[in-house]
Enzyme design. Structure first.
Site, PDB file in Angstrom:
ATOM      1  N   ARG A 150      31.569  35.904  29.583  1.00 10.27           N
ATOM      2  CA  ARG A 150      31.829  34.502  29.232  1.00 10.27           C
ATOM      3  C   ARG A 150      30.828  33.564  29.898  1.00 10.27           C
ATOM      4  NH1 ARG A 150      36.729  34.814  26.427  1.00 10.27           N
ATOM      5  NH2 ARG A 150      37.596  32.742  26.228  1.00 10.27           N
ATOM      6  N   ARG A 185      47.196  29.328  14.142  1.00  7.87           N
ATOM      7  CA  ARG A 185      47.274  30.754  14.523  1.00  7.87           C
ATOM      8  C   ARG A 185      48.669  31.136  15.028  1.00  7.87           C
ATOM      9  NH1 ARG A 185      43.120  33.136  18.745  1.00  7.87           N
ATOM     10  NH2 ARG A 185      43.731  31.301  19.919  1.00  7.87           N
ATOM     11  N   ARG A 231      50.059  30.525  20.807  1.00 10.63           N
ATOM     12  CA  ARG A 231      49.557  30.654  22.175  1.00 10.63           C
ATOM     13  C   ARG A 231      49.615  29.314  22.897  1.00 10.63           C
ATOM     14  NH1 ARG A 231      44.027  34.062  21.942  1.00 10.63           N
ATOM     15  NH2 ARG A 231      43.364  32.369  23.287  1.00 10.63           N
TER      16      ARG A 231
END
Ligand code: AP5
Length: 218
Positions: free
Chosen positions: A88, A127, A160
């Site tokens: 990352r 999502r 999430r």
């Protein structure tokens, strides 16, 4: 062969990685999934990571690196893996190269999945993820047969915590600052492959598989 999936939040890494891993005959390793599992199980790593994840910040390198290196040492990852969400930042990328090099291995390629920002925001807002098997859905682009229920295992679908608008904005900012420079890191070592992620999922899979064919085993 070790393949890194690069791309901003919502690019489709988690949706595509299991398919690529299966085709490669390797494992799908997602540091995001590992951290969420640690959090769910209340482990010390998970508890340390919680606040960073909820804000949309990167979890400190020492936590993630320790976890990832340990995972790569397991038998099922000894030949091939698709890394999703790792590295990352530049430090993680260098440490990954070093760890694999010590074992006589290396990252064959990094696939950069490109998607425009407005599409990413739309994807993350819609999502839903299975709380049992991790399958990923979208209320518009990939709806489950029955709302709130996973097609694969019947598990409950959840949103999430880091898909809240403020956290999404922060994740996109962190991606630009910390992760986007990895595109140049892998390009300069001739390991970068670009794929247009703003297409139907099946078309993206096809292009990713074609891209992986061009990766040179290390
Ligand atoms: P992580 O879990 O890695 O999240 P992310 O990189 O932000 O990526 P996402 O999982 O949000 O998106 P994705 O690209 O996988 O998209 P998806 O396939 O789900 O990381 C979460 C957090 O953990 C980080 O913020 C950080 O705090 C921490 N962390 C993790 N790794 C770390 C590390 N190495 N170092 C430090 N901290 C770390 O798709 C999104 C949606 O779009 C879905 O609904 C899907 O159905 C839909 N979709 C997918 N493809 C398409 C398509 N082609 N067309 C239409 N819809 C599509």
């Amino acid at each position: 062969m070790y393949v890194v999936l690069l791309g901003p939040p919502g690019a489709g890494k988690g949706s595509q990685a299991p398919i690529l891993a299966e085709r490669l005959g390797g494992v799908h390793i997602s540091t995001g999934d590992m951290l969420r599992a640690a959090l769910k199980n209340g482990t010390p790593f998970g508890l340390k990571a919680k606040a960073y994840m909820e804000r949309g910040d990167l979890v400190p390198d020492d936590i993630v690196l320790g976890m990832l290196i340990e995972r790569l040492e397991q038998a099922d990852a000894s030949e091939s893996a698709v890394l999703d969400g790792f590295p990352r930042n530049l430090f993680q990328a260098e440490q990954l190269d070093r760890a694999l090099e010590e074992a006589g291995k290396g990252v064959s390629c990094a696939v950069n999945v490109r998607v425009p920002t407005d599409i990413l925001v739309e994807r993350l807002a819609g999502r839903w993820t299975c709380s049992r098997c991790g399958s990923i859905y979208h209320e518009q682009f990939r709806p489950p047969k029955q709302a709130g229920v996973c097609d694969n295992c019947g598990g409950e679908l959840r949103q999430r915590a880091d898909d809240r608008r403020e956290a999404v904005e922060r994740r996109l900012e962190v991606y630009q600052q910390e992760t986007a420079p990895l595109i140049e890191f892998y390009r300069s070592s001739q390991r970068l492959v670009d794929v247009d992620g703003d297409q139907a999922p099946e078309r993206v899979t096809w292009e990713l598989l074609a891209a992986m064919e061009r990766c040179q085993p290390v």
